[in-house]
Design an enzyme around this catalytic site. Structure first.
Site, PDB file in Angstrom:
ATOM      1  N   HIS A 191       0.821  -1.212   0.000  1.00  0.00           N
ATOM      2  CA  HIS A 191       0.000   0.000   0.000  1.00  0.00           C
ATOM      3  C   HIS A 191       0.853   1.259   0.000  1.00  0.00           C
ATOM      4  O   HIS A 191       0.526   2.245  -0.653  1.00  0.00           O
ATOM      5  CB  HIS A 191      -0.900   0.015   1.242  1.00  0.00           C
ATOM      6  CG  HIS A 191      -2.241  -0.534   0.947  1.00  0.00           C
ATOM      7  ND1 HIS A 191      -2.807  -1.554   1.661  1.00  0.00           N
ATOM      8  CD2 HIS A 191      -3.122  -0.209  -0.006  1.00  0.00           C
ATOM      9  CE1 HIS A 191      -3.981  -1.826   1.153  1.00  0.00           C
ATOM     10  NE2 HIS A 191      -4.201  -1.025   0.148  1.00  0.00           N
ATOM     11  N   CYS A 489       6.383  -5.715 -20.913  1.00  0.00           N
ATOM     12  CA  CYS A 489       5.215  -5.116 -20.264  1.00  0.00           C
ATOM     13  C   CYS A 489       5.268  -5.275 -18.750  1.00  0.00           C
ATOM     14  O   CYS A 489       4.304  -4.957 -18.059  1.00  0.00           O
ATOM     15  CB  CYS A 489       3.919  -5.683 -20.821  1.00  0.00           C
ATOM     16  SG  CYS A 489       3.753  -7.455 -20.553  1.00  0.00           S
TER      17      CYS A 489
HETATM   18  C1  PEP Z   1       4.739  -9.707 -15.512  1.00  0.00           C
HETATM   19  O1  PEP Z   1       4.790 -10.808 -14.975  1.00  0.00           O
HETATM   20  O2  PEP Z   1       5.739  -8.974 -15.682  1.00  0.00           O
HETATM   21  C2  PEP Z   1       3.454  -9.185 -15.986  1.00  0.00           C
HETATM   22  C3  PEP Z   1       3.389  -8.093 -16.720  1.00  0.00           C
HETATM   23  O3  PEP Z   1       2.336  -9.849 -15.593  1.00  0.00           O
HETATM   24  P1  PEP Z   1       1.675  -9.653 -14.130  1.00  0.00           P
HETATM   25  O4  PEP Z   1       2.421  -8.568 -13.437  1.00  0.00           O
HETATM   26  O5  PEP Z   1       0.242  -9.335 -14.369  1.00  0.00           O
HETATM   27  O6  PEP Z   1       1.882 -10.996 -13.529  1.00  0.00           O
END
Ligand code: PEP
Ligand code: MG
Length: 557
Positions: A191, A489
């Site tokens: 948080h 990502c």
């Molecule tokens: C990751 O694992 O980097 C990703 C983008 O997926 P999540 O954070 O939703 O697991």
């Protein structure tokens, strides 16, 4: 020149500099002597009433503060107020009170019991134990007639130090007075980190050595480097802080698109979680959506939405980014993101268990229906070959089956690179699909065998770890050799310095929280592709995460 007398390292979660005296959050109340006495039957009703009155007061106070807060801060306060009045917690405390414990001991025992439960559930639930501890401390202080524990209201700027901040504390922070936050515990998803990011307060978590800094010591906190330093030269530190403030103001003017100084394009995309998030992201200079985490739409859905209902939800995201790229990730339910309508087996190690694409083993229809819904949403918007991406792929068979299911619906298939097996055999995997996106959060977790939620392992769950960088290189190289898109990502994409390295390693898109786009865009605009490639070569030669980060920073300063 800054003379660093004492530097404490942690994990930087919100970039920015703060320079002010340190102020520790008030300690939790200590249970008084005699709190463990067994009360006479004649006193028990009065003691129960005393407990109820204290809980009502605390819960009402939190709810009042929620009404005066906005956004995520209000939600956090509302959730904490609701937790204080939770029937399970009340039942556990009432049971102890009926057996003759004091109100203080009943509070302590009930909260302990729930904390143990949350710990056992792990992941995001384990991170919520700070909320429970906060409730315990507030109720016990109320019972003892002590002032409310937590963040004092300072009259001049401070750097707030704490073991871990409770949501009720962080939600009411005033950024004009709190110039930085550092906690000994907490992880990047705690948080503290979420609220600090929302308020734009520079923040460092998991700084184990923080205890050595006394109240009143003037410190320089660097939320990008993850350091808290005492003993800096005041004039130099102030100059750095002013330069940083100017840099942050300049961010507002960056409008994209993403490109390096010498004009090499890099797509800068947004990570979103639903239609509202996508509409908000569209106000930022995002060139599209690189990761739509569909499971986050359904965290409280008790029944699986129909194909048409799902298509409505996905359609909102397509509409918010009409004419632009949108990558819809299929359900990554499981582990720290349990979705109620997806059957999750009891697992000893949920992060290594049935999650993501593996859910299809027990219920292949779930994925089929979701792909139908994505295809329907795309068709309604006139999008041909919309992009669908599978999470947690580990084998070529999974990639092949997913690709076939997508192509049967005129969807363009992609997979996440989160499991090292995919990065190691990247070319073979990429040959099966149209694109890949590197999820550095999980790729780091699985490469380093370190739970991404564990604050004590923050040094391991660091995407600058050389082994992770080598795996990213392998995935990016496959993209170059097959001429297919490979992006990032995970959170690594939002680190401006690491973004340059990722670009140099050969990825062609970076997807991140929308409010990170400008900092990354500006940083990339200040370097050439050759500089990025030299950075990449240099960090690949490093043997520790710290050395990689320092090397890259040194080369760009
Ligand atoms: C990751 O694992 O980097 C990703 C983008 O997926 P999540 O954070 O939703 O697991
Ligand atoms: Mg992931």
């Amino acid at each position: 020149m800054i003379d660093i007398a004492d530097a404490t390292a942690g994990t930087g979660v919100v970039a920015g500099l703060g320079y002010a005296p340190a102020l520790w959050v008030k300690a939790a109340p200590v249970l008084p002597a005699g709190h463990d006495a067994v009360l006479d039957e004649s006193l028990r009703d009065a003691e129960t009433a005393r407990w109820h009155s204290a809980v009502e007061t605390v819960s009402a106070r939190l709810a009042r503060r929620a009404r005066h807060a906005t956004g995520a801060a209000a939600q956090v306060l509302e959730a904490t107020a609701a937790m204080a009045g939770d029937t399970g917690l009340r039942r556990a405390a009432t049971k102890s009170l009926t057996a003759g414990t004091t109100a203080e001991a009943a509070t302590d025992a009930a909260v302990e019991q729930f904390m143990a439960k949350f710990h056992k559930l792990g992941g995001l639930m384990a991170e919520r134990t700070a909320d429970l501890k906060d409730i315990r401390n507030r109720v016990i202080s109320e019972l003892l007639g002590l002032p409310e524990p937590g963040v004092p209201t300072p009259e001049s700027p401070v750097i707030l130090l704490a073991d871990d901040l409770a949501p009720a504390d962080t939600a009411t922070l005033d950024p004009s007075l709190i110039h930085g936050i550092a906690t000994r515990l907490g992880g990047p998803t705690s948080h503290t980190a979420i609220i600090a990011r929302q308020l734009g307060i520079p923040c460092v978590v998991a700084a184990a050595g923080l205890g050595a800094i006394a109240d009143g010591t003037v410190v320089l906190l660097d939320g990008a480097a993850g350091t808290v330093e005492a003993g800096s030269d005041p004039a130099a530190a102030q100059a750095q802080v002013h330069a940083d403030a100017a840099r942050r103001a300049a961010l507002q003017s960056w409008q994209g698109p993403g490109r390096t100084q010498d004009g090499t394009a890099v797509e800068l995309l947004a990570n979103v979680q639903d239609g509202a998030g996508a509409r908000a992201a569209a106000a930022f200079p995002a060139q599209g959506v690189g990761l739509f985490r569909t499971e986050l739409c359904f965290l409280s859905a008790q029944a699986e939405p129909s194909v048409a209902e799902q298509a409505d939800i996905y359609g909102e995201v397509f509409a918010a980014f009409a004419g632009r790229k949108v990558i819809v990730r299929t359900l990554d339910a499981g582990s720290d993101k349990p979705v109620p309508f997806v059957a999750h087996p009891e697992e000893e190690n949920p992060a290594l268990g049935v999650r993501g694409i593996r859910l299809g083993q027990a219920d292949p229809g779930l994925l089929e229906r979701q792909l139908d819904a994505i295809a329907l949403a795309a068709q309604r918007q006139g999008i041909s070959a919309a992009k669908a991406m599978a999470p947690m792929v580990a084998t070529l068979d999974e990639a092949r089956a997913f690709a076939a299911a997508c192509r049967a619906r005129n969807l363009s298939p992609g997979i996440m690179v989160e499991v090292p097996s995919v990065a190691l055999l990247a070319e073979a995997f990429l040959a099966e699909v149209d694109f890949m996106s590197i999820g550095t959060n999980d790729l780091t977790q699985y490469t380093m065998a370190a739970d991404r939620m564990a604050p004590s392992l923050a040094a391991l769950t660091d995407p600058w770890q050389p082994a992770v960088l080598h795996l990213i290189r392998s995935a990016a190289a496959a993209g170059r050799s097959l001429n297919k898109a490979v992006g990032v990502c995970g959170e690594a994409a939002a680190d401006p310095l690491l973004a340059c390295v990722l670009m140099g390693l050969g990825v062609n898109s970076l997807s991140m929280a929308p409010n990170a786009l400008a900092a990354v865009g500006l940083q990339l605009q200040s370097v050439t592709l050759t500089q990025c490639q030299l950075l990449a070569q240099a960090v690949l030669r490093c043997t520790t995460a710290r050395e990689a980060r320092t090397t890259a920073r040194g080369m760009l300063s």
